[in-house]
Design a protein around this motif. Structure first.
Motif, PDB file in Angstrom:
ATOM      1  N   GLN A  19     -40.760 -44.368 -11.954  1.00  0.00           N
ATOM      2  CA  GLN A  19     -39.406 -44.596 -12.467  1.00  0.00           C
ATOM      3  C   GLN A  19     -38.972 -46.055 -12.348  1.00  0.00           C
ATOM      4  OE1 GLN A  19     -37.831 -42.030 -13.897  1.00  0.00           O
ATOM      5  NE2 GLN A  19     -39.531 -40.688 -13.389  1.00  0.00           N
ATOM      6  N   ARG A  20     -39.372 -46.718 -11.267  1.00  0.00           N
ATOM      7  CA  ARG A  20     -38.875 -48.061 -11.005  1.00  0.00           C
ATOM      8  C   ARG A  20     -39.442 -49.114 -11.948  1.00  0.00           C
ATOM      9  NH1 ARG A  20     -42.422 -51.359  -8.803  1.00  0.00           N
ATOM     10  NH2 ARG A  20     -44.292 -50.488  -7.868  1.00  0.00           N
ATOM     11  N   GLU A  23     -37.051 -49.471 -14.982  1.00  0.00           N
ATOM     12  CA  GLU A  23     -35.664 -49.159 -14.657  1.00  0.00           C
ATOM     13  C   GLU A  23     -34.731 -50.150 -15.353  1.00  0.00           C
ATOM     14  OE1 GLU A  23     -33.368 -47.726 -10.643  1.00  0.00           O
ATOM     15  OE2 GLU A  23     -34.979 -49.179 -10.472  1.00  0.00           O
ATOM     16  N   GLY A  24     -33.711 -49.622 -16.002  1.00  0.00           N
ATOM     17  CA  GLY A  24     -32.734 -50.473 -16.677  1.00  0.00           C
ATOM     18  C   GLY A  24     -33.086 -50.791 -18.129  1.00  0.00           C
ATOM     19  N   GLU A  25     -34.292 -50.467 -18.554  1.00  0.00           N
ATOM     20  CA  GLU A  25     -34.692 -50.704 -19.946  1.00  0.00           C
ATOM     21  C   GLU A  25     -34.213 -49.536 -20.809  1.00  0.00           C
ATOM     22  OE1 GLU A  25     -36.196 -53.292 -21.306  1.00  0.00           O
ATOM     23  OE2 GLU A  25     -36.802 -54.380 -19.507  1.00  0.00           O
ATOM     24  N   VAL A  26     -33.682 -49.831 -21.981  1.00  0.00           N
ATOM     25  CA  VAL A  26     -33.276 -48.801 -22.935  1.00  0.00           C
ATOM     26  C   VAL A  26     -34.477 -48.556 -23.846  1.00  0.00           C
ATOM     27  CG1 VAL A  26     -31.683 -48.188 -24.771  1.00  0.00           C
ATOM     28  CG2 VAL A  26     -30.880 -49.544 -22.824  1.00  0.00           C
ATOM     29  N   HIS A  61     -43.890 -53.136 -17.602  1.00  0.00           N
ATOM     30  CA  HIS A  61     -43.334 -53.816 -16.429  1.00  0.00           C
ATOM     31  C   HIS A  61     -44.035 -55.140 -16.161  1.00  0.00           C
ATOM     32  CE1 HIS A  61     -41.729 -54.601 -12.468  1.00  0.00           C
ATOM     33  NE2 HIS A  61     -42.936 -54.601 -11.965  1.00  0.00           N
TER      34      HIS A  61
END
Length: 196
Positions: A19-20, A23-26, A61
């Motif tokens: 998940q990390r 994270e924060g990406e649409v 990432h």
């Protein structure tokens, strides 16, 4: 029409938190592989390569999540950008489109080479540490995934024709570990789950 934003996530073990990574990406879709980066034959990566279309953006990432060596990294980026897909590496803040400047291509090569070098150094240090611990008698290896009885039962069930994927899931081991147990002589419990 703008393309999709597609995430690609790779974790090496089943218990790592994927998940990390983004994270924060649409994102419109996310492909997640739970496999070593050494293996370029990852099912979700293959599906991503098949389904990404002109105008899409693939977000990863970091470079080492896409590939563990420079040749694979460059090949994957070239394959995607050759289809008109934009590739973003969030950690490195790099974007590749296929129309990249010589400086962008140099950065891909240099940063990819550093990631490959870092991984090699980590592996070398790990091997040296294990060798020293063995000399001191402090290294016993990884705890076996299955008891000898479970390993024998697993072999019998596989020989009887049960599906290997189902067996791996039931015993809580990876398919690679299952095959290592099946390669062992009956009654041997030497199989060991491989890391990264």
């Amino acid at each position: 029409m703008a393309g999709q934003r597609i995430g690609y996530v790779r974790v090496s073990t089943l218990d790592q938190n994927e998940q990390r990574q983004l994270e924060g990406e649409v994102l419109d879709r996310v492909f997640t592989d739970k496999a070593s980066g050494r293996d370029a034959n990852r099912p979700e990566l293959a599906e991503l390569l098949r389904s990404a279309r002109d105008g899409d953006t693939v977000v990863v990432h970091s470079m080492d999540r896409l590939a563990r060596n420079l040749d694979d990294l460059r090949s994957l980026v070239r394959t995607l950008t050759g289809k008109g897909v934009r590739v973003e590496f969030a950690k490195e803040h790099l974007v590749f489109t296929g129309e990249d400047s010589p400086m962008a291509n140099l950065l891909l090569s240099v940063m990819g080479a550093f990631a490959e070098f870092e991984r090699s150094v980590i592996g070398e240090r790990q091997r040296e540490g294990i060798a020293l611990a063995k000399q001191r008698g402090a290294y016993r290896g990884r705890k076996k995934s299955l008891t000898p009885g479970q390993a024998a039962e697993l072999q019998q069930r596989a020989e009887a024709g049960e599906q290997k994927t189902g067996l791996a899931r039931e015993y809580g081991i990876s398919r690679e570990t299952l095959y290592q147990y099946l390669r062992q002589p009956v009654g041997s419990a030497e199989a060991e789950e491989t890391a990264e």
